[in-house]
Design a protein around this motif. Structure first.
Motif, PDB file in Angstrom:
ATOM      1  N   SER A 108      17.731  11.957  32.585  1.00 27.70           N
ATOM      2  CA  SER A 108      16.528  12.644  32.282  1.00 27.70           C
ATOM      3  C   SER A 108      15.891  12.109  30.981  1.00 27.70           C
ATOM      4  CB  SER A 108      16.878  14.159  32.321  1.00 27.70           C
ATOM      5  OG  SER A 108      17.396  14.486  33.599  1.00 27.70           O
ATOM      6  N   CYS A 153      20.858  23.275  29.989  1.00 34.17           N
ATOM      7  CA  CYS A 153      21.008  23.527  31.672  1.00 34.17           C
ATOM      8  C   CYS A 153      22.313  24.152  31.810  1.00 34.17           C
ATOM      9  CB  CYS A 153      21.080  22.299  31.995  1.00 34.17           C
ATOM     10  SG  CYS A 153      19.508  21.398  32.237  1.00 34.17           S
ATOM     11  N   THR A 196      24.612  26.170  40.419  1.00 32.53           N
ATOM     12  CA  THR A 196      23.269  26.465  39.561  1.00 32.53           C
ATOM     13  C   THR A 196      23.070  25.718  38.153  1.00 32.53           C
ATOM     14  OG1 THR A 196      23.805  28.638  40.343  1.00 32.53           O
ATOM     15  CG2 THR A 196      22.173  28.552  38.691  1.00 32.53           C
ATOM     16  N   ILE A 251      21.633  22.489  39.728  1.00 34.56           N
ATOM     17  CA  ILE A 251      20.124  22.673  40.110  1.00 34.56           C
ATOM     18  C   ILE A 251      19.175  22.611  38.725  1.00 34.56           C
ATOM     19  CG2 ILE A 251      18.507  24.269  41.023  1.00 34.56           C
ATOM     20  CD1 ILE A 251      20.654  24.960  43.044  1.00 34.56           C
ATOM     21  N   MET A 252      19.702  23.204  37.641  1.00 33.36           N
ATOM     22  CA  MET A 252      18.699  23.287  36.675  1.00 33.36           C
ATOM     23  C   MET A 252      18.802  21.755  35.878  1.00 33.36           C
ATOM     24  SD  MET A 252      18.290  26.516  35.955  1.00 33.36           S
ATOM     25  CE  MET A 252      18.213  26.772  37.652  1.00 33.36           C
ATOM     26  N   ASN A 253      19.820  21.143  36.075  1.00 40.90           N
ATOM     27  CA  ASN A 253      19.569  19.665  35.816  1.00 40.90           C
ATOM     28  C   ASN A 253      18.659  18.898  36.420  1.00 40.90           C
ATOM     29  OD1 ASN A 253      21.519  18.500  33.393  1.00 40.90           O
ATOM     30  ND2 ASN A 253      22.809  20.212  34.566  1.00 40.90           N
ATOM     31  N   ILE A 254      18.540  19.108  37.804  1.00 38.83           N
ATOM     32  CA  ILE A 254      17.790  18.458  38.463  1.00 38.83           C
ATOM     33  C   ILE A 254      16.317  19.075  38.363  1.00 38.83           C
ATOM     34  CG2 ILE A 254      16.978  18.486  41.094  1.00 38.83           C
ATOM     35  CD1 ILE A 254      19.749  18.833  41.930  1.00 38.83           C
ATOM     36  N   ILE A 255      16.193  20.104  38.147  1.00 36.64           N
ATOM     37  CA  ILE A 255      14.673  20.578  37.846  1.00 36.64           C
ATOM     38  C   ILE A 255      14.120  19.859  36.560  1.00 36.64           C
ATOM     39  CG2 ILE A 255      13.264  22.556  36.759  1.00 36.64           C
ATOM     40  CD1 ILE A 255      15.285  24.425  38.538  1.00 36.64           C
ATOM     41  N   VAL A 256      15.185  19.789  35.412  1.00 35.97           N
ATOM     42  CA  VAL A 256      14.760  19.227  34.345  1.00 35.97           C
ATOM     43  C   VAL A 256      14.225  17.551  34.430  1.00 35.97           C
ATOM     44  CG1 VAL A 256      15.825  18.178  31.887  1.00 35.97           C
ATOM     45  CG2 VAL A 256      16.091  20.564  32.506  1.00 35.97           C
ATOM     46  N   VAL A 258      13.203  16.273  37.233  1.00 35.53           N
ATOM     47  CA  VAL A 258      12.011  16.168  37.914  1.00 35.53           C
ATOM     48  C   VAL A 258      10.794  16.615  37.017  1.00 35.53           C
ATOM     49  CG1 VAL A 258      10.591  17.435  39.639  1.00 35.53           C
ATOM     50  CG2 VAL A 258      12.835  17.068  40.206  1.00 35.53           C
ATOM     51  N   VAL A 259      11.183  17.595  36.042  1.00 34.23           N
ATOM     52  CA  VAL A 259       9.823  17.743  35.101  1.00 34.23           C
ATOM     53  C   VAL A 259       9.665  16.401  34.186  1.00 34.23           C
ATOM     54  CG1 VAL A 259       9.394  19.120  32.942  1.00 34.23           C
ATOM     55  CG2 VAL A 259      10.240  20.260  35.127  1.00 34.23           C
TER      56      VAL A 259
END
Length: 284
Positions: free
Chosen positions: A216, A238, A262, A265-270, A272-273
């Motif tokens: 990321s 995260c 969970t 998933i927070m790491n995945i969201i970061v 993607v952003v």
């Protein structure tokens, strides 16, 4: 919103949650720092391999009725495995990903067989595989804090050497510096971090703490130092957000979110952003 903060303050008032926060933040920080070098050296899946070894070691501890001190059993076994994996990859025809695959699949199979003959495939197996930070004991936290501080101090002490061996190992050897020694330092520190992180994330998810913050950060940051700092911040944030969400959220059916998943998933969201921001930057 106020109800959410009230719930968070309520849950974070419990001792077992505070233990999870203290140990988890330090372990996330260690994983992020080491993850930058591992990703750049294309050796990031070492976390996956060593976590499977840790699972096998934990199974052995359970079979010997040493489950309460499983970290003390797992750490030396995984450190030796990290050293062996490094030597195997460097000095034989079995390279990198193949060596990791052999060790990880073998250790996972051995651990599963041992557990099936002792406790059976029960809830403990889910804790081993997917993590359960809220079940950490006082002894686990003391050991995690102590070893995490050692990992961070050694990383800071050898930062310049780790930087050199990450980017130009051949030049480092040519100048007379012991590149193999610092590769071993990285491997041993990673092994310790992996074993500690298994309590938080489990054997199947711990490699996410190593990979996601680093990749990321690399979407937006350019220098090794900025990637390292950004990765550390992302990893800790995260973890805290993932832990908080898993504590607060309850589905209409009464189900809660697994903490380790969970956090991933927070790491995945970061990721993607950060990827979207990277694309926008390239377009502008």
């Amino acid at each position: 919103m106020s109800n959410t903060f009230s719930l968070l303050s309520y849950y974070f008032g419990f001792t077992f949650v505070q233990r999870a926060v203290i140990a988890g933040v330090l372990i996330s920080l260690c994983a992020a720092l080491l993850g930058v070098s591992l990703v750049l050296k294309r050796y990031s899946m070492i976390g996956d391999g060593l976590s499977h070894v840790g699972f096998g070691a934990t199974a052995i501890a359970a079979a010997l009725n040493l489950a309460d001190v499983s970290l003390y059993v797992s750490i030396p076994i995984v450190v030796v495995s990290a050293f062996f994996l490094l030597r195997l990859s460097e000095n034989s025809k079995i390279k990198g990903d193949a060596a990791i695959g052999i060790i990880s699949s073998g250790a996972l199979a051995i651990g599963t067989v041992i557990i099936s003959f002792t406790n059976g495939m029960n809830t403990d197996v889910c804790n081993y595989l997917f993590g359960s930070p809220l079940t950490m004991t006082r002894s686990d936290v003391y050991l995690s804090v102590g070893l995490s501080v050692v990992v961070i101090l050694l990383y800071v002490l050898f930062y310049n050497k780790i930087f050199a061996v990450t980017f130009d190992e051949n030049f480092m050897k040519a100048t007379g510096l012991r590149a193999n020694l610092y590769n071993t330092v990285i491997a041993v520190l990673t092994a310790v971090t992996i074993v500690l992180g298994m309590k938080v994330m489990g054997a199947l998810l711990i490699s996410a703490l190593i990979i996601f913050p680093a990749v990321s950060s690399m979407r937006l940051c350019k220098s090794f130092f900025s990637v390292t700092i950004s990765s550390a911040i992302i990893s800790v944030v995260c973890f805290l957000v993932g832990l908080g969400v898993s504590c607060v959220y309850v589905s209409p059916n009464g189900y809660t979110l697994p903490t380790g998943a969970t956090i991933v998933i927070m790491n995945i969201i970061v990721f993607v952003v950060f990827t979207i921001i990277h694309k926008i930057r390239k377009m502008s």
